[in-house]
Design a protein around this motif. Structure first.
Motif, PDB file in Angstrom:
ATOM      1  N   ALA A  18      -1.186  -1.145  -0.681  1.00 11.70           N
ATOM      2  CA  ALA A  18      -2.453  -0.416  -0.839  1.00 11.70           C
ATOM      3  C   ALA A  18      -3.129  -0.211   0.509  1.00 11.70           C
ATOM      4  N   ARG A  19      -3.110  -1.247   1.343  1.00 16.44           N
ATOM      5  CA  ARG A  19      -3.692  -1.100   2.681  1.00 16.44           C
ATOM      6  C   ARG A  19      -2.916  -0.101   3.517  1.00 16.44           C
ATOM      7  N   TYR A  22      -3.706   3.508   2.108  1.00 16.18           N
ATOM      8  CA  TYR A  22      -5.106   3.940   2.202  1.00 16.18           C
ATOM      9  C   TYR A  22      -5.365   4.491   3.600  1.00 16.18           C
ATOM     10  N   GLY A  40      -6.483  -5.505  -7.811  1.00 11.44           N
ATOM     11  CA  GLY A  40      -6.009  -4.158  -8.151  1.00 11.44           C
ATOM     12  C   GLY A  40      -5.147  -4.168  -9.398  1.00 11.44           C
ATOM     13  N   ILE A  64      -1.150  -0.617  -7.298  1.00 13.44           N
ATOM     14  CA  ILE A  64      -1.467  -0.147  -5.944  1.00 13.44           C
ATOM     15  C   ILE A  64      -2.663   0.799  -5.992  1.00 13.44           C
ATOM     16  N   LEU A  65      -2.690   1.700  -6.970  1.00 10.92           N
ATOM     17  CA  LEU A  65      -3.836   2.611  -7.103  1.00 10.92           C
ATOM     18  C   LEU A  65      -5.115   1.846  -7.420  1.00 10.92           C
ATOM     19  N   ALA A  67      -5.779  -1.230  -6.460  1.00  6.09           N
ATOM     20  CA  ALA A  67      -6.188  -1.880  -5.212  1.00  6.09           C
ATOM     21  C   ALA A  67      -6.817  -0.873  -4.255  1.00  6.09           C
ATOM     22  N   MET A  68      -6.281   0.337  -4.212  1.00  6.33           N
ATOM     23  CA  MET A  68      -6.881   1.372  -3.365  1.00  6.33           C
ATOM     24  C   MET A  68      -8.270   1.738  -3.868  1.00  6.33           C
TER      25      MET A  68
END
Length: 80
Positions: A18-19, A22, A40, A64-65, A67-68
């Motif tokens: 995610a990092r 982003y 997330g 992942i989405l 966490a974003m």
């Protein structure tokens, strides 16, 4: 105990991805990245189980989405 270790490893992977996806630089240490990934996953699980009985696990992409989305919300709160 293995479930806990698996959650930490999955949180690190999901948070790291995610990092990476982003846009912009996100300054976090390892623990914050793990918590981001686990958060997330929980956020995505809550949205994926809407309308169903109980809680359903989210997939990797949804985690992942999620966490974003947490990164985005965190930046909005800190900027305001």
């Amino acid at each position: 105990m293995l479930n806990f270790i698996g959650a930490l490893i999955a949180g690190l992977i999901v948070g790291g991805l995610a990092r990476w996806f982003y846009p912009g630089e996100i300054d976090m240490n390892w623990l914050e990245t793990i918590l981001l990934g686990v958060g997330g996953s929980l956020l995505a699980g809550l949205f994926s189980s809407r309308g169903h009985q109980g809680f359903h696990r989210a997939g990797c992409l949804a985690s992942i989405l999620g966490a974003m989305a947490l990164i985005f919300i965190g930046r909005l709160i800190l900027a305001g």
